[in-house]
Design a protein around this motif. Structure first.
Motif, short mmCIF file in Angstrom:
data_model
loop_
_atom_site.label_atom_id
_atom_site.label_comp_id
_atom_site.label_asym_id
_atom_site.label_seq_id
_atom_site.Cartn_x
_atom_site.Cartn_y
_atom_site.Cartn_z
N VAL A 1 -99.45 -4.74 -2.62
CA VAL A 1 -99.25 -3.99 -0.94
C VAL A 1 -97.37 -5.01 -1.19
CG1 VAL A 1 -98.48 -3.20 0.44
CG2 VAL A 1 -100.82 -2.57 -1.01
N ALA A 2 -96.23 -4.09 -1.00
CA ALA A 2 -95.31 -4.61 -0.59
C ALA A 2 -95.38 -5.51 0.76
CB ALA A 2 -94.07 -3.50 -0.91
N GLY A 3 -95.12 -6.40 0.78
CA GLY A 3 -94.95 -7.46 1.94
C GLY A 3 -96.39 -7.81 2.40
N ARG A 4 -97.32 -7.18 1.21
CA ARG A 4 -98.91 -8.08 1.57
C ARG A 4 -99.52 -8.98 0.92
NH1 ARG A 4 -101.91 -4.13 4.93
NH2 ARG A 4 -103.36 -6.28 5.09
N GLU A 5 -100.38 -10.08 1.38
CA GLU A 5 -100.53 -10.77 0.13
C GLU A 5 -102.13 -10.93 -0.04
OE1 GLU A 5 -101.18 -14.77 2.25
OE2 GLU A 5 -99.21 -14.75 1.36
N ILE A 6 -101.94 -10.62 -1.30
CA ILE A 6 -103.65 -10.65 -2.04
C ILE A 6 -104.18 -11.83 -1.81
CG2 ILE A 6 -103.42 -8.30 -2.63
CD1 ILE A 6 -103.64 -10.75 -4.73
#
Length: 276
Positions: free
Chosen positions: A254-259
């Motif tokens: 997700v854009a702007g979220r880390e996995i």
């Protein structure tokens, strides 16, 4: 004086194929596939000659199978299709990959700074971690700056950390960092391959801020020669395929979220969105 001139040499073929294919791919992404330039590029790619293998098992360098004029030699220009391009791959084109290995073996270990940096990246693409690490040793060989060097013996590094190829060779300094990145992560195909060429001499470590194709940035770590985990992020939402030891996992970023990716007890990759 002696010169070399040939039609349809391997490096020209590889560069032209990459250039024309990139035009076609960019046009497709931009919705310009019907553009005359894009159509001409698309039409030209299949008409290019194929990379071939010489009678001695090496990747054919010239337009015809000729004896080696200088042997061994630091130049490996005909391996452009292996690196920086991705037209030669151990998985997709095993015969060409084997032919590339023969070139590196026959051309020998001697070279200059830039040649060593390129060879590190080439061995990394071939997934030969030990040879990549061995070549790093040649590049980091201390060189006395007061001694005049011949080109064939110009490899190594000066006390100021500039690489040697008289007077110095910034290509190798930057090339070395890029080659080490290739040992830790590769993304030239449709997947992000983790630790593709990790040498036994680096049993534990971590890397931060590695940039992968597709606008993906990762931090990864390993212990005991095995992948421990990573954090990945991107400015655009997308689905990425991560690969480790032949096992693949599709992950939605997700854009702007880390996995975060880790390894399960059975060796498979697992991932989840980071909450912190």
């Amino acid at each position: 004086t002696r010169h070399a001139l040939s039609i349809g040499v391997a490096m020209d073929i590889a560069i032209l194929k990459e250039f024309l294919s990139t035009i076609a791919q960019a046009a497709d992404i931009l919705g310009l596939s019907a553009d005359p330039v894009a159509l001409a590029a698309t039409d030209a790619v299949p008409r290019l000659p194929h990379l071939r293998i010489a009678a001695d098992g090496q990747l054919l360098e010239w337009g015809e199978d000729l004896p080696q004029a200088e042997h061994p030699h630091r130049h490996v220009s005909h391996l452009y299709g292996l690196f920086p391009s991705d037209q030669i791959c151990p998985r997709r084109t095993p015969a060409l990959a084997t032919a590339a290995i023969r070139v590196l073996e026959e051309r020998g270990d001697d070279g200059t700074g830039w040649s060593f940096a390129w060879k590190i990246a080439l061995w990394a693409r071939l997934r030969n971690a030990d040879m990549a690490h061995r070549t790093i040793g040649f590049l980091l060989n201390p060189i006395d700056p007061t001694v005049d060097l011949e080109a064939d013996l110009g490899g190594g590094i000066y006390p100021n950390l500039l690489t040697a190829c008289p007077p110095f060779n910034i290509d190798a300094n930057f090339g070395y960092t890029g080659a080490v990145a290739e040992m830790l992560v590769q993304s030239q195909s449709d997947e992000i391959v983790l630790l593709p060429a990790l040498p036994a001499a680096w049993p534990a470590g971590e890397a931060q801020g590695l940039r992968c194709r597709g606008n993906v940035e990762i931090d990864l770590s390993w212990r005991g020669g095995r992948f421990v985990g990573l954090r990945a992020r991107s400015e655009i939402g997308q689905t990425c395929t991560f690969s480790l030891n032949g096992e693949s996992l599709d992950v939605v970023i997700v854009a702007g979220r880390e996995i975060r990716l880790a390894v399960q007890p059975d060796g498979r990759l697992c991932g989840h969105v980071c909450e912190d």
